[in-house]
Design a protein around this motif. Structure first.
Motif, PDB file in Angstrom:
ATOM      1  N   GLU A 189       0.838  -1.207   0.000  1.00 39.84           N
ATOM      2  CA  GLU A 189       0.000   0.000   0.000  1.00 39.84           C
ATOM      3  C   GLU A 189       0.867   1.249   0.000  1.00 39.84           C
ATOM      4  N   GLU A 190       1.955   1.186   0.754  1.00 41.24           N
ATOM      5  CA  GLU A 190       2.856   2.338   0.809  1.00 41.24           C
ATOM      6  C   GLU A 190       3.349   2.677  -0.597  1.00 41.24           C
ATOM      7  N   ILE A 191       3.789   1.635  -1.301  1.00 35.57           N
ATOM      8  CA  ILE A 191       4.299   1.873  -2.663  1.00 35.57           C
ATOM      9  C   ILE A 191       3.227   2.533  -3.524  1.00 35.57           C
ATOM     10  N   LEU A 192       2.029   1.968  -3.458  1.00 38.33           N
ATOM     11  CA  LEU A 192       0.960   2.496  -4.313  1.00 38.33           C
ATOM     12  C   LEU A 192       0.656   3.941  -3.962  1.00 38.33           C
ATOM     13  N   MET A 193       0.644   4.225  -2.669  1.00 39.24           N
ATOM     14  CA  MET A 193       0.302   5.592  -2.273  1.00 39.24           C
ATOM     15  C   MET A 193       1.352   6.563  -2.786  1.00 39.24           C
ATOM     16  N   GLN A 194       2.620   6.180  -2.639  1.00 34.45           N
ATOM     17  CA  GLN A 194       3.669   7.072  -3.138  1.00 34.45           C
ATOM     18  C   GLN A 194       3.523   7.254  -4.643  1.00 34.45           C
ATOM     19  N   LEU A 195       3.126   6.173  -5.297  1.00 30.29           N
ATOM     20  CA  LEU A 195       2.946   6.242  -6.758  1.00 30.29           C
ATOM     21  C   LEU A 195       1.888   7.272  -7.087  1.00 30.29           C
ATOM     22  N   GLN A 196       0.784   7.198  -6.345  1.00 26.85           N
ATOM     23  CA  GLN A 196      -0.278   8.190  -6.556  1.00 26.85           C
ATOM     24  C   GLN A 196       0.271   9.595  -6.368  1.00 26.85           C
ATOM     25  N   SER A 197       0.984   9.773  -5.250  1.00 28.67           N
ATOM     26  CA  SER A 197       1.377  11.139  -4.891  1.00 28.67           C
ATOM     27  C   SER A 197       2.394  11.684  -5.896  1.00 28.67           C
ATOM     28  N   CYS A 198       3.244  10.812  -6.467  1.00 31.50           N
ATOM     29  CA  CYS A 198       4.278  11.341  -7.353  1.00 31.50           C
ATOM     30  C   CYS A 198       3.726  11.617  -8.742  1.00 31.50           C
ATOM     31  N   SER A 199       2.442  11.305  -8.948  1.00 29.32           N
ATOM     32  CA  SER A 199       1.836  11.686 -10.225  1.00 29.32           C
ATOM     33  C   SER A 199       1.159  13.038 -10.050  1.00 29.32           C
ATOM     34  N   PRO A 200       1.327  13.953 -10.998  1.00 32.11           N
ATOM     35  CA  PRO A 200       0.810  15.309 -10.809  1.00 32.11           C
ATOM     36  C   PRO A 200      -0.720  15.372 -10.779  1.00 32.11           C
ATOM     37  N   GLU A 201      -1.393  14.629 -11.710  1.00 35.13           N
ATOM     38  CA  GLU A 201      -2.832  14.950 -11.887  1.00 35.13           C
ATOM     39  C   GLU A 201      -3.698  14.318 -10.793  1.00 35.13           C
ATOM     40  N   THR A 202      -3.277  13.172 -10.254  1.00 30.95           N
ATOM     41  CA  THR A 202      -4.102  12.578  -9.186  1.00 30.95           C
ATOM     42  C   THR A 202      -3.526  13.008  -7.844  1.00 30.95           C
ATOM     43  N   GLU A 203      -3.897  14.204  -7.418  1.00 29.08           N
ATOM     44  CA  GLU A 203      -3.286  14.736  -6.191  1.00 29.08           C
ATOM     45  C   GLU A 203      -3.930  14.098  -4.950  1.00 29.08           C
ATOM     46  N   GLN A 204      -5.211  13.632  -5.088  1.00 32.55           N
ATOM     47  CA  GLN A 204      -5.853  13.083  -3.887  1.00 32.55           C
ATOM     48  C   GLN A 204      -5.254  11.704  -3.600  1.00 32.55           C
TER      49      GLN A 204
END
Lengths: 459, 714, 501
Positions: free
Chosen positions: A99-114
């Protein structure tokens, strides 16, 4: 085009070179990673250009604080490569990790900020979600780097986690490289049915020269660089034998520096005469080896000592307070336990029988027993033996009351005894005595019982 | 917690003894069997009030003792926290690797007493930070559980700051919160932000006290019981976040701080910045308790010598638990008020007098039955005796008088005892003991002045040099003055007079001075008792030979006076009339309650059923086995004769022979096997009962054998 | 800027070409080759000589001696060519999903192919296992076969493919959800799968049963890491798959890929009996000559490389390499170490990564370096990084092993040995406190150079925990030889045969 090339010409060429990145960044990077240029350049060439494929998994090993984590972080962040950085110690279950990996993945993408709560229990889900995450953002054309720090933790997780990470590229069919950082060699990771072999890379430990260079790099503003580096030199002279951990050395350097420049501050010596300074600091450092280095004295206390410079003798370290106040019978129980766990059973007759006659040690000396029991450590003994010895060493008779028995259990909870095997067995619980010889001697002295006379090893 | 106490055998999970006691049921239980003429109700409530007073007192004492420690801890917390904030610009702070500030709190081996300490601690810490988590080893087998517990507590105390006593928090649903350190950090950030805004808008009283970002305190109650793995992981993880999360650890240590190093590898302990805090020793604690509870006339209830001995022995020999001591004391109180009908008079003097008036006839009879009272009566002349034995009214007023005497006696006793202690406690080798409690016991036991310890101590006292003597006298004066007893005023006068005489001596004192000083020298040279006495004797002779100096005469006078005080006031309590009312002296009951001997009890029960069943038929010498005994007893006795492995068949044989022993003549072969079935059944039941008791267990080693688990034929 | 642009464009065209599109030469020429052909030729000329000269350079020294002019001329074109070459080759070496070329397994290829053909064309159900050691190209084989299969017109489009991997589907519940998801049956919404295990299974079987072999579309189950499925709870999934592969109407074929030879023994009887005992073995059974050939083919650029001349130069260089003596030795070593292609890939990749603008062709020394990098004793590396004290402890352990014939030891013993040494040679290093030594020992433990033999229970004293040393004495001695500024008598101590017991 030509302009481009001329640009290239009038820029100074860094040692690190790579077509994909501007020389300026590389220079900056180089300045950030002292004594690690070769590793960095190798990594750069392996990574290739942003869109090119690289090894599916890279395994980097090296000693504590040989700059694995630091180099990876600086490399990835300065070159702005898309990456995920996870410390496996923090994620103590596979679920947390994924989950940690996935969350960081989300955060490091610009358009999906949530950063919505992701739920990912199995690696199967992980691969699926991972694919989606990578699709949602413009990562397809770049290599994504997943760095797993302290990777030895993966060995404790489910069996499939490590192999799956190693071939993540194949499983997800994305351009991803998994980088494992660890202190432990790869051979100890490989599962017995084998797995996808990563490319292993060694970060060599810093040589003493390196340490000198790195430690001297950031000297306190109020003192000159070479003054500080002289100090570092002395420090290494004392500690290098024992410890090459950069972090620890830096810590120690910071702690003891004030003491070092005391004479200068007092004006007794100027920064030149290093002999005086050395004379001043050297015993102090030796002291530090036994106190601060072992965390006998907390570093803050150590600093206080220096400020009002009394002898470090005043403040006793943790191990100075070994004395434990015990109830009378507990003391004897402990002594009995010690005897029981360090004496062979058959010698009990000789020690505790009233009229055992004169039995020499040689009489019941066995051949294989030239190594003393104090080398081999305590042996387990049954409860009855303990009580028997107790009765014979306490002069007035002891009633086997509940108090006595509960004392045994409480000695166990105090870690002075330890139960051997699982403790739910009805018949004969077995114990070991886990205290040191010095400790037991101190205890025996308080009830003036000469324990040495009763120890087989000291006959 | 209680299971890992030194005295777990005695206190098995009483949910809350107080509550149970105050329930009406026990009040009734007090008076059961007897008619209420012995005003059990009243007794019960007296008991209640008395105990409540004492409880308050003890808790007060505990708090005072812990105060010092707590203050240190609080200041430590503040300090460590301040180091977290700011001065990151400072060079050393940048260079130093961030360590987790840690307090190693050494509390001593009496684990039962820690509970209260921790409660006080967490209350004291409230002023610094609302974020406190208390962790116990038994809740944290793995790092996962630890994190859950931790987050549960932290999240809770963020909502309400008060009441950290009870550990049973409602867990904030863990599946929603990913229990990792990261989420703790996030939580902390959010909370601190909130409180900041709060402090801007409306200051909550608690958060007003705290600094901008209060530290998060994690208390490991029982360090020893935690597993290395868990601690290791937790420390490593939290050291990753130490920059975002001002964490402070507190290790509750029972043995010695070495445990930290034996539990944690150095790579982990180097992440900590450990400071040591010692709570002070339980022995001192006990002596303060005794001083405040027993050696005072505040509480009417007193402990007899034997009982006190039992309690103290349990403390010194078995557990260092003050808590247990107090429990024992409580038990004494309850027992006393329960068993002794006249204990109704065991209260403050004024009430006692009132109550005497309202005594029923039976109670008067009870008074007359008291042995001490008998002795008193016999000492009176004839008509007075008759009056006492017949007229209740007269009895009552005498009782009042006697009670008053008793009260006075106590007051004087305490202060004189203290005086005596002042003298004895400084003597070499402490012939009468160092602690005042020992002296107390000695005085309770019998006439202290008849013991030779007392003799020796007096002799030693006669050797004291001037300055010591004066200081001691000074102390005595203070003690006596502070005491409420009015008939000691004379004593005070006398002592003061002595002092003035010493002053007068100053002038011509010096030539004797050196003599005595020289003798002092000798004393100091020879410390061990034997030599000491020898020197004493010869010194005495020498004194005899040459005439005594003024100082020496004076010294003799002083000592003799003290001696007279002792003889006058330190009479053992059981020489006093009506002492039964206030003194609890049945040690046997207490012993029975406090140090149980399970093995022996079981053994006697099974080996000699008569002792419990009191059935004449069972009465028999221990060697033989009566066939009337319960089956289990028979089986047990038989099994005592066997070795580690017991053959069931033989056992059955023996059993049946024993059982059928009586009706042997009229048993014929035909019916015998008929009987055998039943016997067999009985046998099986008995054996299974033994197995249930854990005396035997089926063994794999041999067919139809069972293994014997009982202690080898004890 | 423009330079980059052209590169990307070229790359794009190249990818298009991979998709088999037509692309006329003249329209790309101006883009890719901005230089007059003569200049470029000249560039190649000195490139060639440079490449040749490269062979004698160690790679450590970057050929920065190259004059700016050359850089200017050859920089652009080269940079792009090389990045493309890198792209292709890297994809070949690292990206394993791509169906690589096959070597020496034509027979297995045929076998598998017509097996699948029969399923897809004539709708026969079937099941088979592909067995071979890791890196022997099982997946590659399967992928190639599927590729060809898909190109056949009667197959195209009507083949359902279900890929499972033992590493991902760790239990049948997950596996089943995955299957339903991939077949996207009715109970899939988005990518969520609903229903219990039993329901899903029933549903799936139903779905597979109700079809008939002529009309309904064949389903191909591919189980990678097949051996891991064996450990699932009473092998439900395998049982059902094999069962329907025998009974069901819908043509179903189950292909398992595994590296375990003893796989059949792992199957339960009821499962085994339903498995058609078709096994395809992949032993990379080629000799060194073929190995060289593989090496060449792997390293060669494809014929459709945009810059023909560069490709040609490259390939000739490869040809030269394959004949070079040193290279052959290196390859020999590699070959003996392990034959599988993956190691070769890893090795080549490493060499390839050195190729830059200034160093456009792989040289023998590159390969040599790579092999060195590839074969390093990691444990020795770790030992090299230890402090003197820790080294001393290791030596002490070595002596203990010698004395007690490799019996396990504990810290106390090691400390004793060390003490003896110190007492003899007090001058070389002052006596350390026991805790200091303990700390060093713990570091060794942390590096897992020493391993506790029994699970260290919580309560045991650490100094009495029994340990084993995971280094053998030769390793230690070798490490000592290279150990920087090691005190002399420590060396002597290590060398001394038996310690003084």
């Amino acid at each position: 085009m030509h302009v481009q090339v001329t640009d290239y010409r009038n820029i100074k060429m860094p040692n690190l070179e790579h077509p994909a990145y501007p020389a300026a960044t590389l220079l900056q990077l180089e300045s950030l990673v002292p004594c690690r240029e070769s590793q960095v350049s190798l990594l750069l060439s392996i990574f290739g250009e942003r869109h090119q494929f690289s090894f599916p998994s890279i395994f980097i090993y090296g000693h504590t604080s040989s700059g694995k984590t630091y180099v990876m972080q600086t490399l990835l962040s300065t070159l702005q490569l898309p990456h995920v950085f996870v410390n496996c110690v923090e994620c103590f279950t596979s679920r947390l990790l994924l989950e940690e990996i996935l969350m960081q993945l989300q955060s490091c993408s610009p358009e999906t900020e949530q950063t919505s709560q992701v739920h990912c229990d199995t690696f199967n889900d992980f691969v699926r979600l991972f694919k989606q995450a990578v699709v949602t953002q413009e990562l397809q054309d770049q290599t994504l780097y997943i760095v797993l720090d302290r990777a030895e933790q993966l060995k404790e997780m489910e069996a499939n986690i490590l192999p799956a990470f190693l071939r993540l590229q194949e499983l997800t069919d994305r351009n991803v490289t998994v980088i494992l950082l660890s202190e432990i060699v790869w051979e100890l990771f490989r599962p017995n049915t084998g797995c996808f072999e990563p490319f292993t890379l060694y970060f060599p430990d810093y040589s003493i020269g390196h340490l000198q260079k790195i430690l001297s790099q950031n000297h306190p503003p109020e003192y000159s660089a070479d003054f500080y580096s002289a100090y570092i030199n002395i420090l290494l002279g004392v500690f290098y034998m024992v410890c090459r951990d950069l972090k620890e050395l830096q810590h120690l350097a910071a702690l003891n520096f004030s003491k070092y420049c005391e004479p200068v501050a007092r004006g007794e010596a100027n920064e030149r005469d290093s002999r005086k300074l050395w004379k001043n600091i050297e015993p102090h450092l030796k002291k530090a080896m036994q106190t601060v280095y072992l965390r006998e004295i907390s570093s803050s206390q150590w600093e206080h000592l220096q400020h009002d410079d009394e002898e470090p003798g005043q403040l006793k370290g943790l191990s100075a307070h070994t004395h434990v106040e015990l109830p009378y019978y507990s003391k004897f129980l402990l002594i009995a336990a010690y005897l029981a766990s360090y004496n062979p059973v058959r010698t009990d007759k000789r020690f505790f029988l009233k009229h055992h006659g004169k039995i020499r040690k040689t009489n019941f000396m066995k051949k294989h027993e030239k190594t003393s029991n104090h080398l081999l450590g305590p042996k387990p003994f049954p409860l009855d033996r303990l009580l028997a010895i107790l009765y014979s060493i306490v002069d007035n008779r002891v009633a086997p009351t509940a108090n006595i028995f509960s004392q045994i259990t409480s000695l166990v909870t105090l870690q002075l005894l330890s139960t051997v095997g699982h403790n739910d067995q009805l018949d004969g619980p077995r114990y070991k005595c886990t205290v040191s010889l010095d400790f037991i001697r101190a205890v025996a002295r308080t009830v003036n019982f000469d324990i040495i006379k009763y120890l087989y090893d000291f006959l | 917690m209680s299971t890992c106490s030194v005295s777990k055998g005695c206190f098995v999970f009483k949910p809350s003894p107080k509550k149970r006691r105050v329930s009406q049921k026990t009040a009734v239980h007090f008076s059961e069997g007897k008619n209420d003429l012995e005003d059990s109700e009243l007794r019960f409530y007296t008991c209640q009030s008395l105990w409540n007073q004492i409880k308050l007192e003890t808790e007060q004492i505990q708090e005072d003792l812990n105060k010092q420690l707590l203050d240190n801890l609080v200041s430590f917390l503040g300090r460590s926290h301040s180091e977290f904030q700011g001065k990151t610009t400072d060079w050393t702070c940048r260079m130093k690797s961030r360590e987790i500030p840690t307090a190693a709190l050494v509390l001593g081996v009496n684990v039962t007493d820690h509970e209260l300490t921790f409660r006080n601690l967490s209350e004291a810490l409230q002023n610094i930070t609302p974020y406190i988590a208390l962790l116990e080893a038994k809740d944290c087998p793995g790092i996962k559980n630890l994190m859950q517990k931790l987050m549960g507590q932290l999240m809770n105390c963020s909502t309400d700051v008060v009441s950290l006593e009870d550990d049973d928090y409602v867990q904030v649903s863990q599946n929603r919160i990913r229990c990792s350190m990261k989420s703790v950090v996030d939580w902390y950030e959010s909370v601190t932000k909130k409180t900041d805004s709060e402090t801007l808008s409306k200051k909550r009283t608690s958060s007003a006290k705290h600094q901008q970002s209060p530290p998060v305190v994690v208390i490991f109650k029982d360090m020893e019981s935690f597993t290395t793995k868990v601690l290791q992981d937790f420390i490593v993880i939290s050291s990753q976040h130490i920059r975002e999360l001002p964490l402070v650890l507190i290790f509750g240590i029972a043995t010695s701080p070495m445990i930290i190093h034996s539990l944690l590898p150095h790579s982990v302990s180097s992440l900590l910045c450990i400071e040591l805090f010692q709570s002070f020793s339980c022995k001192e604690h006990l002596s303060t308790i005794i001083d405040k509870l027993l050696l005072t006339s505040r509480f009417p209830f007193k402990l007899g010598e034997k009982v006190l001995q039992v309690l103290i022995n349990i403390f010194l020999y078995h557990d260092f638990s003050v808590w247990n001591f107090i429990r024992g004391f409580q038990l004494c109180i309850v027992e006393h008020f329960y068993s002794e009908p006249l204990s109704v008079l065991c209260c403050q003097l004024t009430d006692a007098k009132k109550r005497v008036n309202s005594l029923s006839h039976e109670q008067c009879e009870n008074v007359r039955r008291l042995p001490s009272f008998r002795r008193y009566v016999e000492r009176q002349e004839a008509e007075k005796q008759i009056a006492l034995l017949t007229a209740d009214s007269f009895l009552k007023e005498t009782t009042q008088k006697l009670l008053e005497d008793l009260h006075v006696y106590h007051e004087n006793y305490v202060s004189v005892l203290k005086c005596l202690h002042v003298f004895t406690c400084s003597l070499p080798k402490y012939p009468l003991g160092k602690q005042i409690r020992e002296l107390h016991c000695a005085c309770l036991e019998n006439r202290v002045w008849e013991t030779e310890d007392y003799e020796t101590s007096l002799q030693l006292a006669r050797m004291l040099n001037k300055s010591d003597l004066e200081t001691m006298l000074q102390q005595c004066v203070e003690i006596l003055v502070s005491s409420s007893g009015n008939e000691l005023d004379k004593a005070v006068e006398k002592l003061k007079e002595f002092l003035t005489q010493f002053q007068k001596l100053e002038a011509e004192a010096f030539q004797e001075q050196d003599v005595s000083v020289s003798s002092q020298k000798e004393l100091q040279k020879k410390t061990d008792l034997y030599h000491l006495q020898k020197t004493l004797l010869e010194l005495k002779d020498s004194r005899r030979s040459k005439k005594l100096t003024k100082f020496e005469m004076l010294r003799f006078e002083v000592v003799d006076y003290i001696d007279s005080l002792v003889r006058r006031y330190l009479v053992p309590a059981d020489h006093k009339t009506l002492h039964e009312i206030v003194y609890f002296n049945t040690a046997s009951v207490l012993r029975g309650h406090l140090n149980a001997a399970p093995r022996i009890a079981l053994h006697t029960a099974l080996n000699n059923p008569y002792s419990y069943l009191k059935n004449q038929a069972l009465k028999c010498d221990s060697g033989s086995i009566s066939s009337k005994a319960p089956d289990i007893c028979i089986v047990y006795k038989l099994h005592l004769e066997c070795g580690r492995l017991i053959n069931l068949v033989d056992w059955l044989e023996a059993f049946s022979t024993v059982v059928t022993a009586v009706d042997e003549p009229n048993a014929d072969a035909a019916s015998s096997d008929q009987v055998d079935d039943i016997i067999h059944a009985r046998f099986i039941r008995a054996v299974s009962e033994l197995e249930l008791l854990g005396f035997i267990k089926p063994s794999k080693q041999k067919t139809d054998h069972v293994a014997r688990l009982t202690w080898g034929g004890c | 800027m423009a330079w980059h642009g052209s590169a990307r464009l070229g790359a794009l065209r190249f990818t298009e070409r991979l998709r088999g599109r037509e692309c006329r030469a003249e329209e790309e020429a101006p883009l890719v080759f901005p230089f007059p052909s003569s200049g470029s030729a000249a560039g190649y000329g000195d490139l060639a000589c440079e490449g040749a000269s490269c062979c004698c350079w160690p790679t450590a020294i970057k050929p920065s001696a190259m004059s700016k002019r050359k850089a200017k001329e050859s920089g652009g074109a080269n940079g792009e060519c090389i990045s493309q070459a890198q792209k292709i080759l890297r994809e070949r070496f690292c990206h394993h999903c791509a169906a690589g070329r096959l070597f020496g397994i034509e027979h297995q290829y045929r076998h598998l192919l017509d097996l699948l053909k029969r399923t897809t064309v004539h709708g026969e159900s079937n099941s088979a296992l592909i067995i071979g050691p890791r890196g022997s190209g099982k997946t590659a084989l399967l992928n190639c076969v599927l590729k060809e299969l898909k190109e056949m017109k009667q197959v195209r489009g009507n083949l359902l493919e279900v890929r499972l991997n033992g590493l991902l589907q760790t239990n049948d519940k997950v596996a089943l959800k995955e299957i339903t998801r991939q077949l996207n049956l009715e109970n899939v919404v988005g990518d969520k799968v609903f229903g219990s295990f039993a329901e899903n299974l029933a549903f799936l079987l139903e779905a597979l049963r109700k079809g008939d072999r002529t009309s309904s579309c064949p389903v191909l189950f591919i189980l990678d890491e097949f051996d891991l499925f064996v450990h699932h709870k009473n092998q439900t999934l395998l049982y059902n798959l094999f069962d329907i592969s025998q009974s069901a109407q819908t043509p179903v074929t189950v292909i398992g890929l595994t590296c375990r030879q003893d796989i059949l023994e792992l199957l339960e009887k009821r499962v085994k009996s339903r498995f058609s005992h078709r096994q395809i073995y992949l032993m990379n059974s080629f000799d060194f000559k073929q190995y060289i050939k593989i090496f060449k083919e792997q390293l060669a650029l494809p014929a459709d490389f945009p810059d023909k001349s560069f490709a040609q130069k490259w390939n000739t260089n490869v040809q030269h390499l394959s004949e070079d003596k040193t290279v052959q030795d290196v390859l020999q070593n590699l070959f003996h170490h392990s034959k599988d292609l993956r190691t070769l890939h890893l090795f080549l990749m490493l060499a390839l990564s050195n190729v830059t603008v200034h160093h456009p062709l792989i040289t023998a020394s590159d390969l040599h370096e790579a092999s060195k990098q590839y074969r390093t004793d990691s444990r020795a590396n770790i030992v090299h990084g230890l402090s003197v004290l820790e080294i001393c402890l290791i030596i002490a352990m070595k002596h203990l092993n010698d004395v007690y014939e490799g019996e396990p030891f504990n810290f106390q013993m090691v400390y004793n040995e060390f003490q003896k040494f110190i007492q003899r040679k007090a001058h070389c290093m002052y006596n350390f406190e026991k805790p200091v030594v303990m700390k060093a020992f713990e570091h060794l433990l942390q590096l897992e150079l020493v391993k506790p033999i029994e699970r260290p229970n919580i309560r045991a004293q650490r100094e009495y925990l029994l340990m084993k040393l995971l280094l053998d004495s030769t390793q230690i001695m070798d490490a000592l030889q290279v150990y920087p500024n090691c005190p002399v008598d420590v060396k002597q101590w290590a060398a001394s045969s038996l310690s003084w017991l």
